[in-house]
Design an enzyme around this catalytic site. Sequence first.
Site, short mmCIF file in Angstrom:
data_model
loop_
_atom_site.label_atom_id
_atom_site.label_comp_id
_atom_site.label_asym_id
_atom_site.label_seq_id
_atom_site.Cartn_x
_atom_site.Cartn_y
_atom_site.Cartn_z
N ARG A 95 -1.62 -9.50 1.45
CA ARG A 95 -2.17 -10.13 0.24
C ARG A 95 -1.37 -11.37 -0.14
NH1 ARG A 95 -2.17 -5.03 -3.65
NH2 ARG A 95 -3.18 -6.50 -5.12
N ILE A 150 -0.04 2.39 2.20
CA ILE A 150 -0.93 1.28 1.93
C ILE A 150 -1.23 1.32 0.43
CG2 ILE A 150 -1.94 1.05 4.22
CD1 ILE A 150 -4.29 2.71 3.39
N ASP A 151 -1.58 0.18 -0.13
CA ASP A 151 -1.80 0.09 -1.57
C ASP A 151 -2.94 0.99 -2.03
OD1 ASP A 151 0.18 -1.85 -1.62
OD2 ASP A 151 -1.26 -3.50 -1.42
N LYS A 152 -2.92 1.31 -3.31
CA LYS A 152 -3.96 2.15 -3.91
C LYS A 152 -5.36 1.65 -3.57
CE LYS A 152 -5.94 3.27 -8.44
NZ LYS A 152 -5.89 3.00 -9.88
#
Length: 306
Positions: free
Chosen positions: A237, A136-138
């Site tokens: 997103r 998962i993204d930062k």
Amino acid sequence: MDFYVKEEDKEKRLDSFLAENNTAEYTRSYIGKLIEEGYVLYNGQKAKASIKLKSGDHISLIEKEAEVLDVKGEDIPLDIVFEDEDLLVVNKPRGMVVHPAPGHYTGTLVNAVIAHSGTSLSSINGVLRPGIIHRIDKDTSGLLLICKNDLSHKALAKQLEEHTITRRYHALCFGRLKEESGTISAPIGRDEKDRKRQAINYKHGKEAVTHYKLLESFENASLVECRLETGRTHQIRVHMKSIGHPLIGDPVYGLKKCPYSIQGQALHAMVLGFIHPKSGEYMEFSADYPDDFLRVLTSLRNKSRK
């Protein structure tokens, strides 16, 4: 491992054939990686994953030696939701990078996991991503699955490839959704105008499917649940922006000025479910909203009551 192509297997793709027939139960994505790195020979030569087989041809799959992990463990607190001898489920905080990469060689989730588990991690993804089968993204918080051995890694990667792992995210987005639920099916690839971003890309993108459900509506925002069928970079997103509802706080795909106090996109990996690779039991876990997500959500609820 050596194979000779039978009549019934001719015209199959090389990667598909090996994914179906290798005794090590390697997934198609991992087979593709081996082909790219030269661990697969087709009639004694390197070949592309997409090559179509011919009857009688010879395929050699060379066993890849496990790399010794050389990323250092760091004493970073982990929010462990579940752990046994095969896997870990952790709740990643916003702001933490999942694995070492240029610019982020320390302070990552992998550094923390190595300190916790030592070398008891799967080696399939190499020295920089031991145990990691999905990311998962930062600035996305929530649940991640870490594999402690290659057997569990292969089994869970196969579930991921077959879209049988449950992944449900909660997100706060701008605008009120008109529909109670829906599906966004649009390929995602590099933004041809900005290579640092992802975008809907019908020419060069990969299939991406996101199912969404409206949970709460506010004055000019919505709380939605997104269920991933595929796992493309920045998928939720990009997809939510594509239907006119960018995520609150998203520094890349959102509004230039965010009226809410949150560092990064309001996106949380809320629910994670899978079949345990050893017991065969379906397991499902959930994680509460992080404080900043909950703070924005509470503010939206309070404004709606006025």
